[in-house]
Design an enzyme around this catalytic site. Structure first.
Site, PDB file in Angstrom:
ATOM      1  N   GLY A   1     -51.469  15.323   3.338  1.00 15.65           N
ATOM      2  CA  GLY A   1     -52.451  14.518   4.055  1.00 15.65           C
ATOM      3  C   GLY A   1     -51.912  13.435   4.959  1.00 15.65           C
ATOM      4  O   GLY A   1     -52.691  12.736   5.608  1.00 15.65           O
TER       5      GLY A   1
ATOM      6  N   SER B   1     -32.344  16.568  -2.088  1.00 13.57           N
ATOM      7  CA  SER B   1     -31.689  17.712  -2.727  1.00 13.57           C
ATOM      8  C   SER B   1     -32.595  18.936  -2.751  1.00 13.57           C
ATOM      9  O   SER B   1     -33.813  18.829  -2.685  1.00 13.57           O
ATOM     10  CB  SER B   1     -31.305  17.355  -4.164  1.00 13.57           C
ATOM     11  OG  SER B   1     -30.485  16.221  -4.208  1.00 13.57           O
TER      12      SER B   1
ATOM     13  N   GLY C   1     -32.110  21.894  -0.769  1.00 13.35           N
ATOM     14  CA  GLY C   1     -32.065  22.801   0.372  1.00 13.35           C
ATOM     15  C   GLY C   1     -33.377  22.837   1.138  1.00 13.35           C
ATOM     16  O   GLY C   1     -34.326  22.106   0.851  1.00 13.35           O
TER      17      GLY C   1
ATOM     18  N   LYS D   1     -26.329  11.362  -4.310  1.00 12.41           N
ATOM     19  CA  LYS D   1     -26.488  12.697  -3.716  1.00 12.41           C
ATOM     20  C   LYS D   1     -25.125  13.329  -3.430  1.00 12.41           C
ATOM     21  O   LYS D   1     -24.933  14.540  -3.608  1.00 12.41           O
ATOM     22  CB  LYS D   1     -27.318  12.603  -2.424  1.00 12.41           C
ATOM     23  CG  LYS D   1     -27.441  13.929  -1.653  1.00 12.41           C
ATOM     24  CD  LYS D   1     -27.972  15.069  -2.525  1.00 12.41           C
ATOM     25  CE  LYS D   1     -28.494  16.251  -1.726  1.00 12.41           C
ATOM     26  NZ  LYS D   1     -27.571  16.841  -0.764  1.00 12.41           N
TER      27      LYS D   1
ATOM     28  N   HIS E   1     -23.839  14.530  -6.681  1.00 13.31           N
ATOM     29  CA  HIS E   1     -24.665  15.702  -7.007  1.00 13.31           C
ATOM     30  C   HIS E   1     -24.054  16.929  -6.349  1.00 13.31           C
ATOM     31  O   HIS E   1     -23.902  17.985  -6.984  1.00 13.31           O
ATOM     32  CB  HIS E   1     -26.101  15.475  -6.515  1.00 13.31           C
ATOM     33  CG  HIS E   1     -26.939  16.719  -6.406  1.00 13.31           C
ATOM     34  ND1 HIS E   1     -26.758  17.670  -5.414  1.00 13.31           N
ATOM     35  CD2 HIS E   1     -27.978  17.182  -7.160  1.00 13.31           C
ATOM     36  CE1 HIS E   1     -27.615  18.645  -5.561  1.00 13.31           C
ATOM     37  NE2 HIS E   1     -28.372  18.387  -6.610  1.00 13.31           N
TER      38      HIS E   1
ATOM     39  N   GLU F   1     -22.387  20.240  -7.847  1.00 15.56           N
ATOM     40  CA  GLU F   1     -22.888  21.532  -7.358  1.00 15.56           C
ATOM     41  C   GLU F   1     -21.737  22.452  -6.953  1.00 15.56           C
ATOM     42  O   GLU F   1     -21.726  23.646  -7.296  1.00 15.56           O
ATOM     43  CB  GLU F   1     -23.800  21.282  -6.166  1.00 15.56           C
ATOM     44  CG  GLU F   1     -24.202  22.519  -5.371  1.00 15.56           C
ATOM     45  CD  GLU F   1     -24.819  22.137  -4.036  1.00 15.56           C
ATOM     46  OE1 GLU F   1     -24.460  22.756  -3.018  1.00 15.56           O
ATOM     47  OE2 GLU F   1     -25.663  21.215  -4.005  1.00 15.56           O
TER      48      GLU F   1
END
Length: 522
Positions: free
Chosen positions: A34, A149, A151, A204, A207, A211
């Site tokens: 919205g 995070s 993708g 991040k 992270h 990964e």
């Protein structure tokens, strides 16, 4: 083109700079909830393509999406409000890191007013974030460095977000981010304020380091299963699916997409791949080397500069670099002339024996993935202490429960109650401070030894698996052989050493020296 740079628009709530896969996904996500969005890109074609996508998306009201190729017109499309109660403009950047962000900031900052907020949602080096925060502060503008995070698909449907910046900026953006972020099954939004300065981008970055380790562990294991143990891709897919559904790797995102990906028979430019598409894909990861992705390199840099042991993350990065040099690697293989990976004796096990081996491999993979989490979280802890960010590890786990690449449900359920016992300011070395984690990792040791022994015997490439095992061995060892290293360092460099029984806690240089030779270099 219709509605691009429309000067009649005056009710934009959020501006998004960058209309690529990530920025485009966020534009549609925010509009679905919205918010009236102004999407900007200097390429008119990219803006028009995104607006067309908004028209075709059944969940999006196309009237909520307006396109701009002029930053000035985007800013002017926000409501005209005066006085102290003026609602801050919120601009989200979804761009490649580095110079492109500086270029936009240089043009954007003069157009904004005191109290406006810029959210950098790209992957950025944390010190660059803090430099931009200081520049923006001079103009009274808030700059938030936020990791996004999961993708491009998560950007569209709900990412995990790690914002870093002032408490004042967080209060303004919190309701929006909680609406947009991925949600746990219980409805908790996967976004929390990580801390001041570059804390959000730092979380991040690590992270992504975790990964990379997980990606390497899984690709190495898949290779061992397929090439050394003679399992078909369909058999490996079934195995990964069983891990994803039940056990310590339950709900692991990479295991989940792994079993699904192995079942694809064609994709991209690949057709009629009998055993799946993976064998048709070149073994060449270029993200780090082509500089399009910096987080793996930066994570490895932080390992060295923060002096934190994270060998699985470092090994994974090195494998990616080696893989990128495909043609050089082929020539090196010609020059070395060493054996290529071979079949393992275990490939000939009967059904019952092979089933038992798969259980062992399951445990080993869990241990390696758990170890990579530990290593990455130790880096975050050290940086948080150094920079006085006061990052909560419990909050890191909370935002990683949905919408991110390292989501691993069973591991999160194991970690969270342990981390919640510690206040933000508590210094942590996980294996030292939380015995439950050390004991859990210890349970996987023999399985990791067995799996890595298969790689050793067959000349298979498994650096992250090897580093995961060696990490456990090293941190467990009460007496390392590094005393001989200290001897040699003192011999040639007068570096001094500690004496057993007189060692002091900490990292201070030793007090003792031996003059081994009066002749330099002898």
């Amino acid at each position: 083109m219709a509605d691009i740079d429309n000067e009649q628009v005056n009710d934009i709530e959020i501006g998004i700079v960058g209309s690529g896969s990530m920025g485009g996904g966020m534009t549609l996500l925010f509009a679905e909830h919205g918010s009236k969005i102004g999407c900007y890109d200097y390429e008119e074609e990219a803006v028009q393509k995104l607006m067309n996508t908004a028209k075709e998306d059944e969940k999006v009201n196309e009237k909520c999406v307006h396109g701009f190729t002029s930053l000035e017109k985007l800013i002017n499309a926000f409501p005209k409000q005066g006085g102290k109660e003026r609602k801050p403009r919120i601009i989200v950047l979804s761009m490649p890191h580095g110079k492109p962000v500086d270029g936009v900031a240089e043009e954007l900052l003069p157009l904004l007013d005191k109290g406006d907020i810029i959210i950098d949602g790209g992957n950025e080096w944390w010190e660059e974030t803090e430099r931009r925060q200081a520049n923006a502060k001079e103009k009274g503008i808030e700059w938030v460095g936020m990791g996004v995070s999961g993708g491009y698909q998560a950007a569209r449907h709900g990412p995990s977000c790690s914002p870093g910046g002032t408490d004042e900026a967080w209060k303004v953006i919190k309701p929006y981010l909680e609406t947009w972020a991925a949600k746990t099954p219980e409805g908790e939004p996967c976004v929390l304020h990580m801390g001041p300065g570059g804390a959000g981008h730092y979380v991040k970055m690590i992270h992504n380091g975790i990964e990379h380790a997980h990606l390497s562990i899984l690709c190495e294991v898949r290779g061992l299963l397929h090439d050394q143990l003679s399992l078909s891709n369909d058999e490996i897919s079934d195995l990964f699916e069983s891990w994803w559904k039940e056990g310590p790797l339950r709900g692991n995102f990479l295991v989940g997409i792994g079993f699904k990906g192995l079942r694809f028979k064609e994709g991209g430019g690949i057709k009629n791949a009998k055993d799946g598409i993976v064998e048709k894909i070149e073994d060449k990861v270029t993200q780090d080397v082509d500089l399009s992705e910096g987080t793996g390199t930066w994570s490895t840099k932080e390992i060295g500069e923060r002096h934190v042991a994270a060998p699985a993350i470092a090994a994974a990065h090195q494998l990616r670099i080696i893989s990128a040099d495909k043609f050089e690697r082929s020539k090196v293989a010609d020059n070395l002339g060493l054996p290529q990976p071979s079949k393992a004796a275990e490939a000939k096990l009967d059904k019952a024996e092979k089933s038992k081996l798969m259980e062992t491999i399951h445990t080993a993979v869990y241990g390696a993935i758990l170890g990579a989490f530990v290593q990455g979280l130790d880096i975050i802890t050290k940086a948080s202490q150094d920079q006085k960010w006061n990052i909560s590890l419990a909050d890191c786990i909370k935002i990683w429960r949905q919408g991110c690449i390292i989501q691993s449900d069973a591991i999160a359920e194991f970690f969270l109650p342990l981390f919640e016992k510690f206040p933000r300011s508590e210094p942590l070395n996980l294996l030292k401070s939380i015995p439950e984690i050390a004991k859990e990792l210890a349970k996987t040791y023999e399985a990791q030894k067995k799996l890595y022994s298969i790689a050793i015997k067959t000349d298979a490439v498994a650096p992250a698996l090897g580093a995961s095992l060696e990490y456990i061995k090293a941190v467990n060892c009460r007496e390392l052989d590094t005393n001989f290293m200290e001897l040699e360092l003192d011999y040639f460099g007068h570096h001094n050493y500690d004496v057993k029984g007189k060692t002091e806690k900490g990292h201070e240089k030793g007090k003792y020296h031996t003059e081994f030779s009066k002749t330099p270099g002898v």
